[in-house]
Design a protein around this motif. Structure first.
Motif, PDB file in Angstrom:
ATOM      1  N   THR A 155      65.686  83.227 -43.163  1.00  0.00           N
ATOM      2  CA  THR A 155      66.869  83.076 -42.319  1.00  0.00           C
ATOM      3  C   THR A 155      68.072  82.841 -43.203  1.00  0.00           C
ATOM      4  O   THR A 155      68.051  81.979 -44.088  1.00  0.00           O
ATOM      5  CB  THR A 155      66.711  81.901 -41.332  1.00  0.00           C
ATOM      6  OG1 THR A 155      65.684  82.209 -40.393  1.00  0.00           O
ATOM      7  CG2 THR A 155      68.003  81.649 -40.567  1.00  0.00           C
ATOM      8  N   GLU A 198      67.215  90.232 -35.019  1.00  0.00           N
ATOM      9  CA  GLU A 198      67.272  88.771 -34.868  1.00  0.00           C
ATOM     10  C   GLU A 198      68.527  88.231 -35.547  1.00  0.00           C
ATOM     11  O   GLU A 198      68.459  87.527 -36.549  1.00  0.00           O
ATOM     12  CB  GLU A 198      66.015  88.137 -35.475  1.00  0.00           C
ATOM     13  CG  GLU A 198      64.742  88.435 -34.705  1.00  0.00           C
ATOM     14  CD  GLU A 198      64.724  87.785 -33.335  1.00  0.00           C
ATOM     15  OE1 GLU A 198      65.272  86.677 -33.194  1.00  0.00           O
ATOM     16  OE2 GLU A 198      64.168  88.387 -32.403  1.00  0.00           O
ATOM     17  N   THR A 208      67.659  86.261 -38.976  1.00  0.00           N
ATOM     18  CA  THR A 208      66.306  86.075 -39.489  1.00  0.00           C
ATOM     19  C   THR A 208      65.714  87.457 -39.705  1.00  0.00           C
ATOM     20  O   THR A 208      65.692  88.285 -38.784  1.00  0.00           O
ATOM     21  CB  THR A 208      65.447  85.263 -38.498  1.00  0.00           C
ATOM     22  OG1 THR A 208      66.047  83.976 -38.317  1.00  0.00           O
ATOM     23  CG2 THR A 208      64.030  85.086 -39.020  1.00  0.00           C
ATOM     24  N   SER A 250      60.052  93.274 -36.155  1.00  0.00           N
ATOM     25  CA  SER A 250      59.897  92.119 -35.270  1.00  0.00           C
ATOM     26  C   SER A 250      58.529  91.460 -35.428  1.00  0.00           C
ATOM     27  O   SER A 250      58.347  90.307 -35.044  1.00  0.00           O
ATOM     28  CB  SER A 250      60.090  92.540 -33.810  1.00  0.00           C
ATOM     29  OG  SER A 250      59.008  93.348 -33.360  1.00  0.00           O
ATOM     30  N   LEU A 307      58.783  88.756 -38.014  1.00  0.00           N
ATOM     31  CA  LEU A 307      59.710  87.769 -37.459  1.00  0.00           C
ATOM     32  C   LEU A 307      59.014  86.921 -36.396  1.00  0.00           C
ATOM     33  O   LEU A 307      59.405  85.772 -36.161  1.00  0.00           O
ATOM     34  CB  LEU A 307      60.936  88.467 -36.856  1.00  0.00           C
ATOM     35  CG  LEU A 307      61.783  89.302 -37.826  1.00  0.00           C
ATOM     36  CD1 LEU A 307      63.052  89.789 -37.139  1.00  0.00           C
ATOM     37  CD2 LEU A 307      62.120  88.521 -39.079  1.00  0.00           C
TER      38      LEU A 307
END
Length: 886
Positions: A51, A100, A115, A820, A823
């Motif tokens: 992040t 994100e 992120t 994703s 993540l």
């Protein structure tokens, strides 16, 4: 983009607390660049994720007079193009990174965070650096974004808790910048120009006014070298003087606001010390003590005097914060007696002192939270950002140290100073019932609209090579997946990020199928009784046992435990005791039954419930189990014996999956779970928990009045007639990410927000379950824009079925989905929840990786065919909550 500032409701209570303490550990690298920018890199190997959070120490405080939303407007413009990165490139980059990314404007800081997979860190840093060099702030772009940000204002003005906190701040902090929310107003945005935004950026966005926080599985030395390469050459400049904050005495005030909630909320608000004050840590502990379930305030709930009773801190600024007591009452009930009893309880604590054992428990729990916060990479980045940028600390350890030093005398002194004989703001949020949903015209009369743009975006050279790659991530592995002798499925994943263990479990259950006829709501009563202790420990003793080990626990059809590693066995013992041996006392049953009946009576009249009900009636066939309804009449018929029988028939080990994640081996986890859950036995035949499939619905439309809303919330939904296991799920999901999930880079956001400025948010989702699947598009806009926005939604859905998506869109959607996956591992909670959900529905634990391979293999023709087969705009059910669309 999100904006911090409003109180958020969780169930029937407000939960607003300051960022909690976080242990620094040893994996921290700090630097200050020659231009003054501060950099903190925290190595956290939880997942291959990082992040990046850029914090600018400017916010609502610094906005010009008459233009309270300037900082917020500029935050929006960061996504409209920066130096060397156009608006379209900005959108495409963040979409390809996994989508994100977000930003928020607070009173004292503005934050931009993303992120991303750790391998993509350089691209995320490059995007941040482009905006430190400069933001375009073109008038043409602001003209478009103005419409979206004004829709955000309309959305928040439709939220009663936002209106309350806005009114509260005006009274609590009159004459200071704290009195105006950083959201802004439609009037101020109508007057705002791009030149004003450029001027605000030029004054406040300097490297020396920024703190860059990087947290994740990265090499600190390599990362710092990259940061210096990208940011060190950016020139600094002096900052203007900051506004003076001169607090005036609080003037006592009492007011009532109308609300669209299904219950009444009563508040007593106090001015409390700010984050700069040496009393701040003691105030946090005082807040925890007053909120304790072992305390006198919460005791109003089991006594039947309130649906909820809480104390918390919110609106925490350097010079002051707000402490509030809250009671929730059934709709139609006068809150005055409950508010006065709450005031008496708080005054009594302030006069006589708080219990020492609750202070000790609060300190222990706060310090334990420092360990749990390491289990989330984005969460840890936020804790560091709050500590350094918003609070001015050297590190989050400063908060830990301050908490450790708090004494009982400190807490009692703070209670006397800030709670006793002081002016307070007393408020009531009173629900306004609404009528039945009325049939409406779903659509018509919009102007002719052009086709959706499909021009490919050429990425900057520094981002192109990395983002052109499509790589299937490695599978999310469980260390152990076993079946216990009594039928419990136990999944264990060892993670040594922190010395903690998290347990989450689920008993497969569907109340619409399993509830006996005539007693709808029996499951709600059962869930409400779990908080009343066990057959061996009463409510207070059980909570004390949890406090003694600094654990948090909840039981029911979804159950959970967060506990330090050293107390793992004791924590599971308490969890099992609550889950398997709930006390279900007769006196508590009478209270919970009355409270639930009163809540349901109010809820049935609320616009939120009526909206959900209108959707169900439009989507489901007559007689469907999901159309069953809990009412005061059905709850009246439920006896305690009914609850006990329902518990015995539905809470079963052979329907239960338990996920354990944290610093524990599979062998130890199996031994502990087996010790405390192993004697649990199922009795009788296993009940049916799978809903029957439903046919595709017919089109309909309804309007649900909401007197408090100035903006319409629109739901467009269709049942597809398939389930999660249908092969078409994958091309439908891929196409859904062409439409949404990547902000301006995806069609619906591009068309409805970036180009037309009709909405603030538009979301599209494919909700696939074990037996049913729905397709939904939702958005919020002013009443005169509902029809125009729907026209664009329908056009984009039809184009998916009639024309192949472009190669660029297909690549971007695949990148969104593939990135994703890692993540989804950015926190232990996310890993555990994902595995548990897959286990309960019957998917492989490594389904995300299997799905990724399928997405990579799909082509545009497969997406088009799936949409042509299943997505029918003529079948959409439209429900609008708010003013009647114009």
């Amino acid at each position: 983009m999100k904006r911090i500032g409003a109180v958020a409701l969780v169930a029937v209570m407000v939960s607003c607390t300051a960022a909690r303490a976080q242990s620094v550990g040893t994996n921290v690298t700090r630097a200050k660049l020659d231009n003054g920018m501060r950099v903190v890199i925290v190595h956290n190997p939880l997942a291959p994720v990082v992040t990046v959070e850029a914090n600018y120490r400017v916010g609502g405080d610094e906005t010009p007079d008459g233009f309270p939303g300037t900082a917020h407007a500029l935050e929006h413009m960061f996504f409209r193009g920066c130096t060397g990165m156009t608006a379209d490139q900005t959108s495409a980059i963040y979409a390809l990174l996994g989508g994100e990314n977000n930003a928020d404007t607070q009173q004292v800081i503005t934050q931009y965070f993303a992120t991303v997979p750790a391998a993509d860190l350089d691209v995320a840093l490059g995007a941040q650096a482009a905006c430190v060099r400069g933001v375009d702030n073109a008038q043409a772009e602001w003209d478009k974004e103005r419409g979206a940000i004004e829709q955000e204002v309309s959305r928040d003005l439709s939220n009663p808790t936002y209106k309350f906190i806005n009114r509260l701040n005006q009274a609590m902090f009159a004459g200071t910048p704290y009195a105006h929310d950083p959201l802004g107003t439609k009037e101020s945005f109508d007057k705002t120009t791009a030149e004003q935004l450029k001027d605000f950026y030029a004054k406040w966005y300097a490297p020396s006014n920024a703190i860059l926080i990087i947290v994740g599985d990265v090499d600190p030395a390599t990362t710092l070298a990259k940061v210096k390469q990208l940011f060190a050459g950016i020139k600094d400049h002096p900052l203007p003087p900051r506004p003076e904050i001169t607090l005036q005495p609080v003037k006592a005030e009492t007011f009532t606001l109308n609300s669209n909630l299904p219950y009444v909320l009563g508040f007593i608000s106090y001015r409390m010390p700010g984050t700069d004050s040496p009393d701040y840590a003691a105030a946090q502990i005082l807040s925890d003590v007053l909120a304790s379930q072992r305390g006198d305030l919460y005791a109003m709930v089991p006594a039947g005097k309130a649906l909820a009773a809480e104390f918390g801190m919110a609106e925490s600024y350097p010079k002051a914060s707000v402490g509030f007591g809250l009671v929730a009452q059934p709709a139609g009930v006068d809150t005055t007696p409950a508010i006065e009893e709450m005031r008496k309880i708080l005054n009594n604590y302030a006069e006589k002192g708080v219990p020492e054992e609750l202070v000790i428990a609060a300190k222990r729990n706060e310090i334990a939270q420092a360990e749990f916060q390491r289990n989330s990479i984005p969460g840890l980045a936020n804790v560091w950002s709050t500590a350094l940028a918003a609070e001015g600390r050297n590190s989050p350890d400063d908060d830990v140290d301050a908490i450790r030093k708090v004494t009982l005398a400190d807490v009692n002194r703070v209670a006397k100073t800030y709670l006793l004989n002081v002016a307070t703001i007393t408020a009531t949020l009173k629900p306004v019932p609404t009528g039945e949903p009325v049939a409406a015209k779903g659509f018509g009369g919009a102007e002719q609209l052009t086709s959706a743009p499909t021009k490919p975006v050429a990425l900057p050279e520094w981002a192109k090579a990395q983002l052109e790659q499509l790589k299937v991530p490695e599978a999310v592995s469980a260390n152990s997946d076993t079946m216990l002798p009594n039928g419990i499925r136990l999944i264990v994943r060892t993670d040594k990020t922190s010395p903690t263990v998290t347990v989450i479990g689920s008993v497969k259950h569907d109340g619409d199928l399993q509830t006996p006829a005539g007693i709808d709501g029996v499951g709600d009563l059962l869930e409400g009784l779990y908080s009343y202790g066990t057959t061996s420990l009463d409510r207070i003793a059980f909570q004390k046992a949890l406090d003694d080990i600094s654990a948090s626990e909840s039981a029911g059809y979804r159950f959970a435990l967060n506990v330090l590693k050293e107390n793992f066995s004791r924590g599971v013992e308490l969890l099992a005791d609550n889950e398997l041996h709930p006390a279900l006392p007769e006196a508590a049953f009478a209270v919970v039954k009355q409270q639930t009946t009163q809540f349901v009576a109010g809820n049935l009249q609320s616009p939120g419930y009526r909206t959900a009900r209108a959707l169900e009636l439009g989507l489901l066939p007559a007689g469907d189990p999901s159309l069953r309804e809990t009412t005061p009449a059905t709850l009246t018929k439920v006896s305690l014996d009914d609850v006990k029988k329902y518990y015995a028939s539905t809470v079963r080990p052979d329907l239960t999956t338990i996920m354990v994640i944290g610093d524990v081996t599979p062998e130890d986890a199996k031994a502990v779970i087996g010790k405390w859950f192993g004697n649990w036995k199922a009795e009788g035949p296993k009940p049916e928990t799978k809903l029957p499939a439903v046919p595709v619905n017919k089109a309909s439309a309804a309007n649900v009045a909401d007197p408090e809303a100035v903006q319409d919330s629109v739901e467009l939904v269709q049942e597809l007639g398939i389930n999660r296991f249908d092969p078409d799920y994958y091309p439908l999901q891929l196409g859904t990410h062409v439409l949404g999930g990547g902000f301006y880079a995806t069609r619906l956001y591009h068309d409805l927000r970036q180009v037309a400025g009709l909405v603030y948010n538009v979301d599209v989702s494919l909700g696939a379950g074990e037996s049913r699947t729905s397709y939904a598009v939702s958005y919020g806009c002013d009443p005169d824009k509902v029809s125009k926005a729907r026209a664009l939604v329908e056009r984009d859905l039809k184009l998916m079925a009639t024309e192949p998506v472009t190669e660029g869109e297909l690549h971007q959607a695949k990148a969104l989905l593939l990135r994703s996956i890692p993540l989804g591992e950015s926190s232990e909670e996310a890993v555990a929840a994902g595995m548990l959900a897959r286990a309960q529905i019957g998917l492989p634990l490594d389904e995300p990786t299997r799905a990724a391979r399928k997405y990579v293999a799909l082509d545009a023709a497969a997406v088009q065919a799936a949409f042509a087969k299943h997505i029918k705009t003529d079948n959409l059910v439209q429900v609008v909550r708010g003013p009647a669309p114009q």
